[in-house]
Design a protein around this motif. Structure first.
Motif, short mmCIF file in Angstrom:
data_model
loop_
_atom_site.label_atom_id
_atom_site.label_comp_id
_atom_site.label_asym_id
_atom_site.label_seq_id
_atom_site.Cartn_x
_atom_site.Cartn_y
_atom_site.Cartn_z
N UNK A 164 1.92 -12.91 -4.49
CA UNK A 164 1.72 -11.63 -5.18
C UNK A 164 0.99 -10.64 -4.27
N UNK A 165 0.04 -11.15 -3.50
CA UNK A 165 -0.71 -10.30 -2.56
C UNK A 165 0.23 -9.69 -1.52
N UNK A 166 1.13 -10.51 -0.97
CA UNK A 166 2.05 -10.03 0.05
C UNK A 166 3.01 -8.96 -0.48
N UNK A 167 3.38 -9.07 -1.75
CA UNK A 167 4.34 -8.13 -2.34
C UNK A 167 3.65 -6.85 -2.82
N UNK A 168 2.35 -6.90 -3.00
CA UNK A 168 1.62 -5.76 -3.55
C UNK A 168 1.38 -4.69 -2.49
N UNK A 169 0.97 -3.53 -2.95
CA UNK A 169 0.63 -2.43 -2.04
C UNK A 169 -0.47 -1.58 -2.68
N UNK A 170 -1.12 -0.78 -1.86
CA UNK A 170 -2.13 0.13 -2.37
C UNK A 170 -3.28 -0.57 -3.06
N UNK A 171 -3.70 0.02 -4.18
CA UNK A 171 -4.85 -0.50 -4.92
C UNK A 171 -4.60 -1.91 -5.46
N UNK A 172 -3.34 -2.16 -5.84
CA UNK A 172 -3.02 -3.49 -6.36
C UNK A 172 -3.24 -4.56 -5.29
N UNK A 173 -2.88 -4.25 -4.04
CA UNK A 173 -3.05 -5.20 -2.95
C UNK A 173 -4.54 -5.46 -2.70
N UNK A 174 -5.33 -4.41 -2.77
CA UNK A 174 -6.78 -4.55 -2.60
C UNK A 174 -7.36 -5.46 -3.68
#
Length: 282
Positions: A77-87
């Motif tokens: 999920x971390x790898x697919x996320x971006x921006x604030x969601x990834x943080x």
């Protein structure tokens, strides 16, 4: 009879062995010294390459299959996320690794969070976790890299706010431990204490460094101030006791050791102190 110099060397060696035990735990977490910790928790992940993927893979070998699968899912999920969601995903992973006492992958995920959202709080947290990894790991390759990453994280925090005492304290600790500019690090810690006389972390590290450098009189003054006016903790009393012992002040040392034992309420530390007190009473 042992010479005073020999006694000091023995005492300092004992401090080095116990420093991780006392400083990596809060009062409720005072369980075992590091040499006994493997019996109750996984060993710290050893990560020669220090990449996030390698750190995670190594740490997964030290936990249950079910927990490893959970991390694999979270990492996906971390790898697919971006921006604030990834943080946010990085912070979740950092906390979960920290809960399992795997400070290296935890610190690396906090670094990811800080890179994605460069705030004072994020960089200080990353620096603190890298320092924890530095204290916990026995890997000779990982250890200096953890210290350097801590230094870099605190430097970025100070760039954002040069007055932040938490960042300056962390930076001072890394400078002293790194050996490159120890006096500059001590000066930074002294400046923190000047601005915040009751700063526990800065005072504790100044006391520790005084002991390691053989300045036992200064250490006693520092730790007496801590236990009387800042925060009476088992580690503060323990270091106060070692400083007294090194100067041959056995009565004061015994009193401080017993206070450490009382506050820690830990069987392993209690056994150590009981033996130490018996020796001092001879």
């Amino acid at each position: 009879m042992k010479s005073p110099r020999t006694t000091q060397i023995v005492i300092i060696a004992g401090i080095v062995l116990l420093v991780g035990f006392l400083f990596s735990q809060d009062i409720k977490g005072l369980v075992k010294p590091k040499e006994d910790a493997a019996a109750t928790m996984p060993q710290e992940a050893q990560t020669p390459g220090l990449s996030l993927a390698e750190a995670s893979a190594t740490a997964k070998n030290l936990i249950s299959n079910a927990a490893a699968k959970e991390f694999t899912s979270l990492e996906s999920a971390f790898q697919k996320a971006s921006g604030e969601e990834k943080v946010n995903q990085a912070k979740v992973l950092a906390q979960k690794w920290d809960d399992l006492e795997q400070a290296i992958p935890s610190a690396l995920y906090l670094e990811e969070a800080a890179n994605g959202q460069s705030t004072l709080e994020n960089w200080v947290k990353a620096g603190d976790r890298f320092l924890k990894a530095f204290d916990n790991t026995q890997d000779s390759v990982a250890k200096p890299v953890m210290l350097q990453k801590a230094n870099t994280a605190y430097a970025k925090a100070i760039e954002l706010d040069s007055t932040d005492l938490n960042a300056k304290t962390g930076m001072g600790i890394t400078m002293v431990n790194g050996g490159g500019a120890p006096m500059a690090g001590i000066t930074m810690l002294l400046d923190v204490v000047k601005k915040d006389p009751k700063n526990f972390r800065a005072n504790m590290n100044l006391g520790m460094f005084a002991i390691k450098s053989g300045q036992f009189d200064k250490a006693i003054i520092r730790f007496e101030e801590i236990v009387q006016h800042i925060k009476a903790t088992p580690d503060a009393y323990f270091y106060l006791a070692t400083a007294y012992e090194s100067l041959g002040k056995n009565k004061e040392a015994i009193d401080a050791y017993l206070q450490s034992k009382k506050l820690a309420a830990n069987p392993t530390l209690s056994n150590f102190i009981d033996k130490k007190v018996a020796e001092l009473k001879k």
